[in-house]
Scaffold this motif. Structure first.
Motif, PDB file in Angstrom:
ATOM      1  N   GLY A  43       0.819  -1.194   0.000  1.00 11.86           N
ATOM      2  CA  GLY A  43       0.000   0.000   0.000  1.00 11.86           C
ATOM      3  C   GLY A  43       0.858   1.252   0.000  1.00 11.86           C
ATOM      4  N   VAL A  44       1.880   1.271   0.838  1.00 11.50           N
ATOM      5  CA  VAL A  44       2.725   2.454   0.949  1.00 11.50           C
ATOM      6  C   VAL A  44       3.567   2.642  -0.315  1.00 11.50           C
ATOM      7  N   ALA A  47       1.537   3.750  -3.233  1.00 15.82           N
ATOM      8  CA  ALA A  47       1.182   5.170  -3.163  1.00 15.82           C
ATOM      9  C   ALA A  47       2.272   6.015  -3.797  1.00 15.82           C
ATOM     10  N   ALA A  48       3.533   5.659  -3.510  1.00  9.96           N
ATOM     11  CA  ALA A  48       4.632   6.409  -4.102  1.00  9.96           C
ATOM     12  C   ALA A  48       4.627   6.275  -5.630  1.00  9.96           C
ATOM     13  N   ALA A  50       2.078   5.488  -7.519  1.00  9.80           N
ATOM     14  CA  ALA A  50       0.866   6.082  -8.091  1.00  9.80           C
ATOM     15  C   ALA A  50       1.048   7.579  -8.308  1.00  9.80           C
ATOM     16  N   GLY A  51       1.746   8.226  -7.356  1.00 10.73           N
ATOM     17  CA  GLY A  51       1.983   9.658  -7.506  1.00 10.73           C
ATOM     18  C   GLY A  51       2.728   9.964  -8.791  1.00 10.73           C
ATOM     19  N   VAL A  52       3.722   9.126  -9.082  1.00 11.44           N
ATOM     20  CA  VAL A  52       4.508   9.337 -10.304  1.00 11.44           C
ATOM     21  C   VAL A  52       3.663   9.063 -11.552  1.00 11.44           C
ATOM     22  N   PHE A  54       0.479   9.229 -11.896  1.00 14.08           N
ATOM     23  CA  PHE A  54      -0.547  10.256 -12.042  1.00 14.08           C
ATOM     24  C   PHE A  54       0.026  11.492 -12.721  1.00 14.08           C
ATOM     25  N   ALA A  55       1.211  11.953 -12.212  1.00 12.89           N
ATOM     26  CA  ALA A  55       1.804  13.172 -12.754  1.00 12.89           C
ATOM     27  C   ALA A  55       2.140  13.008 -14.236  1.00 12.89           C
ATOM     28  N   ARG A  56       2.421  11.750 -14.657  1.00 10.55           N
ATOM     29  CA  ARG A  56       2.777  11.541 -16.059  1.00 10.55           C
ATOM     30  C   ARG A  56       1.576  11.212 -16.934  1.00 10.55           C
ATOM     31  N   GLY A  57       0.363  11.292 -16.354  1.00  9.01           N
ATOM     32  CA  GLY A  57      -0.829  11.035 -17.148  1.00  9.01           C
ATOM     33  C   GLY A  57      -0.986   9.577 -17.543  1.00  9.01           C
ATOM     34  N   ILE A  59      -2.487   7.243 -15.656  1.00  6.32           N
ATOM     35  CA  ILE A  59      -3.648   6.619 -15.022  1.00  6.32           C
ATOM     36  C   ILE A  59      -4.902   6.967 -15.814  1.00  6.32           C
ATOM     37  N   HIS A  60      -5.495   5.954 -16.445  1.00  4.34           N
ATOM     38  CA  HIS A  60      -6.732   6.157 -17.197  1.00  4.34           C
ATOM     39  C   HIS A  60      -7.910   5.726 -16.353  1.00  4.34           C
TER      40      HIS A  60
END
Lengths: 112, 137
Positions: A43-44, A47-48, A50-52, A54-57, A59-60
């Motif tokens: 999970g932890v 999360a790290a 996912a942040g990356v 997300f910023a790179r677009g 995640i659809h």
């Protein structure tokens, strides 16, 4: 464990398959502690990652939405069951799962 | 964690329980928002549910339309179903981050300096990865 983290970020897998055996065999922790700790660690670390993503677009929401909803429901049911099943069966289930996942990866990699 | 019968031991147990309830609340919120978003998307894009469009066609644009907070907030305020799903996912990602942050407080209460340091290190790394994630985009 360091390798598990790198593999996780690179391949997008949770690498629980690497962490649980590490804890079970090398550290000799109880299997239920291993699976629950591995789950939390994922999970932890996820999360790290996912942040990356997300910023790179990357995640659809079309895909990520239903997958996340299904996983959240399934994980809740699964962790409830963890308390009631004997450790013996959990180890067996884990080995079977590892076999299936490895075969699947092998087939995808070799017979594209 | 093993806690004793002392009053502070029970206090720690209650704090850990509170953290776990907060985590569960976070996941439930996220699940609710994501399901609402999926429902809204199904309504706004009927072509997606009656088989006239494939996943590949929907994803053909490559980059996701949501890659910054302002994108997501603007989308949610505009009632875009996909933006709502994205918001739910961001809540989900925030849940373990919150758990790490609250753990720092718990370890500080237990005066456990080693774990306060370790947990703070983890939190800093997490926040760094969010900030540095845009590098090179």
């Amino acid at each position: 464990m360091y390798i598990a983290g790198i593999v996780s970020g690179l391949l997008g897998i949770g690498s629980g398959a690497l962490k649980v055996p590490a804890m079970d065999l090398a550290m000799r922790l109880p299997i239920k502690v291993s699976t629950a700790s591995s789950n939390f660690m994922m999970g932890v670390t996820a999360a790290a990652s996912a942040g990356v993503y997300f910023a790179r677009g990357d995640i659809h929401p079309v895909i990520a939405g239903p997958v996340a909803a299904g996983v959240m429901i399934g994980a809740t049911l699964g962790s409830r069951a963890l308390g009631r099943i004997q450790s013996h069966w959990i180890r067996i289930a884990f080995v079977v799962l590892l076999l299936i996942v490895s075969l699947q990866m092998l087939m995808h990699g070799v017979w594209q | 964690m093993i806690t004793g019968e002392s009053a502070s031991g029970r206090r720690v147990q209650r704090l850990e329980l509170a953290i776990s309830y907060l985590l569960r609340a976070g996941v439930i919120c996220s699940l609710a928002v994501v399901l609402i978003g999926i429902a809204a998307s199904a309504v706004q894009h009927p072509a997606w549910t009656n088989g006239t469009v494939t996943i590949r066609q929907v994803l053909s644009s490559g980059r996701s339309p949501f890659s910054t907070w302002s994108d997501v907030v603007a989308g949610v305020l505009g009632g875009n179903g996909q933006a709502i799903v994205m918001f739910g996912l961001l809540v989900l990602v925030g849940t373990p981050v919150m758990r790490v942050a609250l753990s720092i407080g718990l370890f500080a209460y237990q005066k456990d300096r080693v774990f306060v340091a370790i947990t703070t290190f983890v939190l800093v790394l997490l926040l760094l990865s969010f900030v540095l994630g845009r590098a090179g985009v």
